[in-house]
Scaffold this motif. Structure first.
Motif, PDB file in Angstrom:
ATOM      1  N   ALA A  84      -5.028 -31.845 -39.647  1.00 59.60           N
ATOM      2  CA  ALA A  84      -5.598 -30.591 -39.154  1.00 59.60           C
ATOM      3  C   ALA A  84      -4.722 -29.902 -38.133  1.00 59.60           C
ATOM      4  O   ALA A  84      -4.690 -28.665 -38.060  1.00 59.60           O
ATOM      5  CB  ALA A  84      -6.977 -30.859 -38.554  1.00 59.60           C
ATOM      6  N   PHE A  85      -3.976 -30.693 -37.348  1.00 56.28           N
ATOM      7  CA  PHE A  85      -3.298 -30.094 -36.209  1.00 56.28           C
ATOM      8  C   PHE A  85      -1.781 -30.162 -36.267  1.00 56.28           C
ATOM      9  O   PHE A  85      -1.102 -29.329 -35.685  1.00 56.28           O
ATOM     10  CB  PHE A  85      -3.792 -30.767 -34.930  1.00 56.28           C
ATOM     11  CG  PHE A  85      -3.553 -29.956 -33.700  1.00 56.28           C
ATOM     12  CD1 PHE A  85      -4.133 -28.700 -33.549  1.00 56.28           C
ATOM     13  CD2 PHE A  85      -2.744 -30.421 -32.690  1.00 56.28           C
ATOM     14  CE1 PHE A  85      -3.913 -27.940 -32.418  1.00 56.28           C
ATOM     15  CE2 PHE A  85      -2.507 -29.669 -31.552  1.00 56.28           C
ATOM     16  CZ  PHE A  85      -3.100 -28.422 -31.421  1.00 56.28           C
ATOM     17  N   TYR A  86      -1.248 -31.149 -36.975  1.00 54.19           N
ATOM     18  CA  TYR A  86       0.197 -31.305 -37.036  1.00 54.19           C
ATOM     19  C   TYR A  86       0.780 -30.967 -38.402  1.00 54.19           C
ATOM     20  O   TYR A  86       1.994 -31.039 -38.591  1.00 54.19           O
ATOM     21  CB  TYR A  86       0.600 -32.738 -36.666  1.00 54.19           C
ATOM     22  CG  TYR A  86       0.374 -33.104 -35.221  1.00 54.19           C
ATOM     23  CD1 TYR A  86       1.328 -32.828 -34.247  1.00 54.19           C
ATOM     24  CD2 TYR A  86      -0.797 -33.736 -34.825  1.00 54.19           C
ATOM     25  CE1 TYR A  86       1.130 -33.178 -32.925  1.00 54.19           C
ATOM     26  CE2 TYR A  86      -1.005 -34.099 -33.505  1.00 54.19           C
ATOM     27  CZ  TYR A  86      -0.044 -33.811 -32.551  1.00 54.19           C
ATOM     28  OH  TYR A  86      -0.250 -34.163 -31.241  1.00 54.19           O
ATOM     29  N   GLY A  87      -0.053 -30.620 -39.380  1.00 56.79           N
ATOM     30  CA  GLY A  87       0.438 -30.185 -40.671  1.00 56.79           C
ATOM     31  C   GLY A  87       0.938 -31.286 -41.582  1.00 56.79           C
ATOM     32  O   GLY A  87       1.702 -31.022 -42.515  1.00 56.79           O
ATOM     33  N   PHE A  88       0.517 -32.532 -41.370  1.00 53.20           N
ATOM     34  CA  PHE A  88       0.876 -33.614 -42.280  1.00 53.20           C
ATOM     35  C   PHE A  88       0.129 -33.464 -43.600  1.00 53.20           C
ATOM     36  O   PHE A  88      -0.974 -32.911 -43.648  1.00 53.20           O
ATOM     37  CB  PHE A  88       0.477 -34.971 -41.678  1.00 53.20           C
ATOM     38  CG  PHE A  88       1.434 -35.539 -40.669  1.00 53.20           C
ATOM     39  CD1 PHE A  88       1.965 -36.804 -40.842  1.00 53.20           C
ATOM     40  CD2 PHE A  88       1.800 -34.825 -39.531  1.00 53.20           C
ATOM     41  CE1 PHE A  88       2.837 -37.358 -39.905  1.00 53.20           C
ATOM     42  CE2 PHE A  88       2.658 -35.371 -38.588  1.00 53.20           C
ATOM     43  CZ  PHE A  88       3.181 -36.635 -38.781  1.00 53.20           C
ATOM     44  N   THR A  89       0.717 -33.973 -44.661  1.00 53.59           N
ATOM     45  CA  THR A  89      -0.060 -34.157 -45.882  1.00 53.59           C
ATOM     46  C   THR A  89      -0.998 -35.336 -45.661  1.00 53.59           C
ATOM     47  O   THR A  89      -0.774 -36.174 -44.767  1.00 53.59           O
ATOM     48  CB  THR A  89       0.845 -34.464 -47.086  1.00 53.59           C
ATOM     49  OG1 THR A  89       1.482 -35.738 -46.885  1.00 53.59           O
ATOM     50  CG2 THR A  89       1.903 -33.377 -47.270  1.00 53.59           C
ATOM     51  N   GLU A  90      -2.026 -35.446 -46.471  1.00 53.72           N
ATOM     52  CA  GLU A  90      -2.977 -36.539 -46.295  1.00 53.72           C
ATOM     53  C   GLU A  90      -2.301 -37.894 -46.477  1.00 53.72           C
ATOM     54  O   GLU A  90      -2.566 -38.843 -45.723  1.00 53.72           O
ATOM     55  CB  GLU A  90      -4.149 -36.387 -47.257  1.00 53.72           C
ATOM     56  CG  GLU A  90      -5.081 -35.240 -46.908  1.00 53.72           C
ATOM     57  CD  GLU A  90      -6.347 -35.251 -47.741  1.00 53.72           C
ATOM     58  OE1 GLU A  90      -6.565 -36.232 -48.478  1.00 53.72           O
ATOM     59  OE2 GLU A  90      -7.130 -34.287 -47.637  1.00 53.72           O
ATOM     60  N   ALA A  91      -1.420 -37.982 -47.461  1.00 51.92           N
ATOM     61  CA  ALA A  91      -0.744 -39.263 -47.707  1.00 51.92           C
ATOM     62  C   ALA A  91       0.147 -39.653 -46.532  1.00 51.92           C
ATOM     63  O   ALA A  91       0.141 -40.812 -46.078  1.00 51.92           O
ATOM     64  CB  ALA A  91       0.070 -39.189 -48.991  1.00 51.92           C
ATOM     65  N   ASP A  92       0.923 -38.683 -46.018  1.00 50.50           N
ATOM     66  CA  ASP A  92       1.794 -38.976 -44.888  1.00 50.50           C
ATOM     67  C   ASP A  92       0.985 -39.284 -43.629  1.00 50.50           C
ATOM     68  O   ASP A  92       1.354 -40.153 -42.832  1.00 50.50           O
ATOM     69  CB  ASP A  92       2.728 -37.796 -44.614  1.00 50.50           C
ATOM     70  CG  ASP A  92       3.810 -37.651 -45.684  1.00 50.50           C
ATOM     71  OD1 ASP A  92       4.002 -38.603 -46.467  1.00 50.50           O
ATOM     72  OD2 ASP A  92       4.463 -36.580 -45.726  1.00 50.50           O
ATOM     73  N   ALA A  93      -0.111 -38.573 -43.462  1.00 46.48           N
ATOM     74  CA  ALA A  93      -0.964 -38.813 -42.295  1.00 46.48           C
ATOM     75  C   ALA A  93      -1.572 -40.209 -42.348  1.00 46.48           C
ATOM     76  O   ALA A  93      -1.617 -40.917 -41.328  1.00 46.48           O
ATOM     77  CB  ALA A  93      -2.063 -37.762 -42.225  1.00 46.48           C
ATOM     78  N   GLU A 148     -12.373 -18.962 -25.483  1.00 43.91           N
ATOM     79  CA  GLU A 148     -12.664 -17.526 -25.392  1.00 43.91           C
ATOM     80  C   GLU A 148     -11.372 -16.721 -25.361  1.00 43.91           C
ATOM     81  O   GLU A 148     -10.431 -17.042 -24.632  1.00 43.91           O
ATOM     82  CB  GLU A 148     -13.485 -17.234 -24.137  1.00 43.91           C
ATOM     83  CG  GLU A 148     -13.901 -15.780 -23.999  1.00 43.91           C
ATOM     84  CD  GLU A 148     -14.760 -15.531 -22.777  1.00 43.91           C
ATOM     85  OE1 GLU A 148     -15.028 -14.359 -22.465  1.00 43.91           O
ATOM     86  OE2 GLU A 148     -15.139 -16.524 -22.116  1.00 43.91           O
ATOM     87  N   GLY A 149     -11.324 -15.669 -26.165  1.00 50.74           N
ATOM     88  CA  GLY A 149     -10.163 -14.805 -26.211  1.00 50.74           C
ATOM     89  C   GLY A 149      -9.081 -15.266 -27.152  1.00 50.74           C
ATOM     90  O   GLY A 149      -8.072 -14.581 -27.323  1.00 50.74           O
ATOM     91  N   GLU A 150      -9.271 -16.434 -27.785  1.00 49.55           N
ATOM     92  CA  GLU A 150      -8.288 -16.942 -28.726  1.00 49.55           C
ATOM     93  C   GLU A 150      -8.447 -16.287 -30.097  1.00 49.55           C
ATOM     94  O   GLU A 150      -9.543 -15.884 -30.484  1.00 49.55           O
ATOM     95  CB  GLU A 150      -8.433 -18.463 -28.885  1.00 49.55           C
ATOM     96  CG  GLU A 150      -8.052 -19.250 -27.641  1.00 49.55           C
ATOM     97  CD  GLU A 150      -6.552 -19.329 -27.445  1.00 49.55           C
ATOM     98  OE1 GLU A 150      -5.816 -18.877 -28.346  1.00 49.55           O
ATOM     99  OE2 GLU A 150      -6.122 -19.839 -26.394  1.00 49.55           O
ATOM    100  N   SER A 151      -7.351 -16.226 -30.843  1.00 53.94           N
ATOM    101  CA  SER A 151      -7.403 -15.742 -32.223  1.00 53.94           C
ATOM    102  C   SER A 151      -7.233 -16.884 -33.216  1.00 53.94           C
ATOM    103  O   SER A 151      -7.503 -16.726 -34.405  1.00 53.94           O
ATOM    104  CB  SER A 151      -6.316 -14.688 -32.469  1.00 53.94           C
ATOM    105  OG  SER A 151      -5.030 -15.227 -32.185  1.00 53.94           O
ATOM    106  N   ASP A 152      -6.800 -18.028 -32.734  1.00 58.75           N
ATOM    107  CA  ASP A 152      -6.601 -19.202 -33.576  1.00 58.75           C
ATOM    108  C   ASP A 152      -7.967 -19.697 -34.062  1.00 58.75           C
ATOM    109  O   ASP A 152      -8.814 -20.095 -33.256  1.00 58.75           O
ATOM    110  CB  ASP A 152      -5.909 -20.291 -32.748  1.00 58.75           C
ATOM    111  CG  ASP A 152      -5.510 -21.503 -33.576  1.00 58.75           C
ATOM    112  OD1 ASP A 152      -6.245 -21.857 -34.513  1.00 58.75           O
ATOM    113  OD2 ASP A 152      -4.463 -22.110 -33.266  1.00 58.75           O
ATOM    114  N   PRO A 153      -8.227 -19.694 -35.372  1.00 64.81           N
ATOM    115  CA  PRO A 153      -9.551 -20.099 -35.883  1.00 64.81           C
ATOM    116  C   PRO A 153      -9.951 -21.499 -35.460  1.00 64.81           C
ATOM    117  O   PRO A 153     -11.140 -21.757 -35.208  1.00 64.81           O
ATOM    118  CB  PRO A 153      -9.383 -19.998 -37.403  1.00 64.81           C
ATOM    119  CG  PRO A 153      -8.249 -19.053 -37.615  1.00 64.81           C
ATOM    120  CD  PRO A 153      -7.318 -19.272 -36.460  1.00 64.81           C
TER     121      PRO A 153
END
Length: 388
Positions: free
Chosen positions: A183-192, A227-232
Motif C-alpha cells: 500500500a505504501f512502498y509500491g511492492f508487488t504482493e509477491a515481493d512484499a 486535513e488539507g491533504e490531497s493524497d487519497p
C-alpha cells in the motif's frame, strides 16, 4: 523528548523524541555501508529489496511528514553544539542500552531495512479504534483518562481524534508488513510477502531484537491530521495521537513514568490545537518555524498539566519531569526538524506553568488563540541564546 512531526497542509507537528547528543557507541557506525555476511541472522534480507529502496523510503517519509524517531537519529547523526548548551542525556544512555551487544550488521539492518518505520506507518495508516491490534497496552487507563481530560480542556474540535498504540511485534506479522509494503512502498504482493517473511526471520532470530519488543522499534509518539491533504491514502486516515510502547519504556527508564505519559499527551494534543487553530502559519521558515511550533506545544502541554481545571498536577513535579525529557532538546540549528534547545524548552514550560498558576483559584482557562497570542509575544525571549 522531541517528538515526531506530522506536516499537514502547511506544517504539522507531533511528538517524536529527539536526542540532544548521540550515544558514543552508535556514532561510529557507517550507515552508508551494506551488510556483510558475517552475521547469518542478517545476511540475506537486503537481496529482496528493490534497487531504489532508499528513494522509496525517502519518498514515504516525505509523504507522511513524520520526523524520524530518536532511535533513527541516534543511528544517523552526531550533534556538535556551539552557542547553546546541549549534552549527553538519560535518553542517550537509554538508547545506548537498547543497542548494547548488537553487531554492526544488526545495526545496519535497523538503519537500512525500514523496520524502525514499519510499526509507526502501520499504526498511522491502518490503525482504527475498532481494531484491538492498536490498543494501548501500557499505561492504558491513565492515558485514556488524560485523553478524555485534554479534549474537555481546550476549545477546539476533538471528537474525531483517535488514540492508538504502535507495537513492535507487528514486525513478526508478515500479513501486516506485506500490506504496508504494497500500500505504501509500491511492492508487488509477491515481493512484499517475500520481504515481510525475511524481516520476520531476522526479528525472530536476533535475541537483542526481542521479537520486535525491543523499545528501539517504537521509540516514538506523534500527532497526525490529514486535513488539507490531497493524497487519497492520507485523507482516509482520521486524526490521531499515537504512542509507541518504546516511549513508555523510556519514561520508566528516566523515572518519570508517573507524570511523563500525561505530560507527553498534553504536548501531543497541543499539536492538535495548532492543527485546529491554524497556528502553523508564521513569518518564520525552516528550523525556526519548527522550533516555534514545538515550543508552543511544550507550552500548551504544560499549561494543561498544571492548570487547576486540567490535570492539576504539582507544578514542580511537572517541571522536574519536563526537565528530564527536555534535556533531549537539540542544537541542530540548520535542521528543519529543530525543536529547540533544552533551556529553550524549559523556559517555555516555566512560562506556561506560571500562566496556569495565575489562573488559580478561579480556574479560568484561556482560549487557545489567546494563549497562542501570549506565547507569540514571549517567543523572542524564550529563544534567546542560552550559553554563558
Amino acid at each position: 523528548m522531541k517528538l515526531s512531526i506530522r506536516r499537514a497542509a502547511v506544517v504539522g507537528a507531533g511528538l517524536t523524541l529527539s536526542l540532544g547528543l548521540l550515544a558514543p557507541a552508535v556514532s561510529a557506525v557507517d550507515t552508508s555501508a551494506t551488510p556483510t555476511t558475517s552475521d547469518p541472522a542478517t545476511s540475506d534480507w537486503d537481496a529482496l529489496l528493490p534497487d531504489d529502496w532508499a528513494a522509496r523510503r525517502d519518498a514515504a517519509a516525505a509523504r507522511l511528514g513524520i520526523e524520524s524517531s530518536p532511535a533513527t537519529e541516534a543511528l544517523q547523526r552526531v550533534i556538535n553544539p556551539d552557542d547553546y548548551e546541549c549534552g549527553p542525556t538519560d535518553l542517550d544512555a537509554y538508547v545506548d542500552g537498547l543497542l548494547a551487544g548488537m553487531t554492526n550488521d544488526q545495526i545496519l539492518f535497523l538503519v537500512l531495512s525500514g523496520v524502525l518505520d514499519f510499526p509507526t506507518y502501520d499504526a498511522l495508516i491502518f490503525g482504527r479504534d475498532t481494531d484491538p491490534a492498536y490498543d494501548l497496552s501500557i499505561q492504558s487507563t491513565k492515558l485514556h483518562h488524560t485523553f478524555r481530560d485534554v479534549k474537555r480542556f481546550w476549545d477546539v474540535e476533538s471528537s474525531d481524534i483517535q488514540l492508538h498504540a504502535m507495537h513492535g511485534d507487528m514486525l513478526l506479522d508478515t500479513d501486516r508488513v506485506s500490506r504496508l509494503l504494497v500500500a505504501f512502498y509500491g511492492f508487488t504482493e509477491a515481493d512484499a510477502d517475500a520481504y515481510a517473511a525475511a524481516v520476520a526471520d531476522v526479528i525472530a532470530s536476533v535475541p537483542a531484537f526481542d521479537g520486535g519488543n525491543n523499545p528501539i522499534f517504537t521509540l516514538n509518539a506523534f500527532a497526525f491530521t490529514g486535513e488539507g491533504e490531497s493524497d487519497p491514502l492520507l485523507t482516509s486516515v482520521p486524526d490521531k495521537l499515537i504512542f509507541g510502547d518504546g516511549i513508555m519504556d523510556a519514561l520508566s527508564f528516566m523515572d518519570i513514568a508517573d507524570v511523563g505519559p500525561r505530560v507527553v499527551m498534553g504536548h501531543e494534543f497541543g499539536h492538535h490545537v495548532q492543527f485546529e487553530d491554524n497556528l502553523f502559519d508564521s513569518p518564520l521558515t525552516g528550523p525556526e518555524a519548527t522550533r516555534r511550533t514545538e515550543l508552543m506545544a511544550d507550552a500548551f502541554g504544560t499549561y494543561f498539566g498544571v492548570h487547576a481545571r486540567g490535570l492539576a498536577l504539582n507544578a514542580k513535579r511537572v517541571l522536574d519531569t519536563e526537565k528530564a525529557f527536555f534535556a533531549v532538546g537539540d542544537c541542530a540549528f540548520d535542521n528543519p526538524g529543530h525543536h529547540g534547545t533544552p533551556n529553550q524548552r524549559m523556559r517555555s514550560a516555566v512560562w506556561a506553568a506560571d500562566l496556569a498558576a495565575d489562573a488559580r483559584p478561579q480556574g479560568r482557562i484561556l482560549p487557545s488563540l489567546t494563549f497562542a497570542d501570549l506565547f507569540e509575544a514571549k517567543l523572542p525571549e524564550l529563544v534567546a541564546p542560552d550559553a554563558g
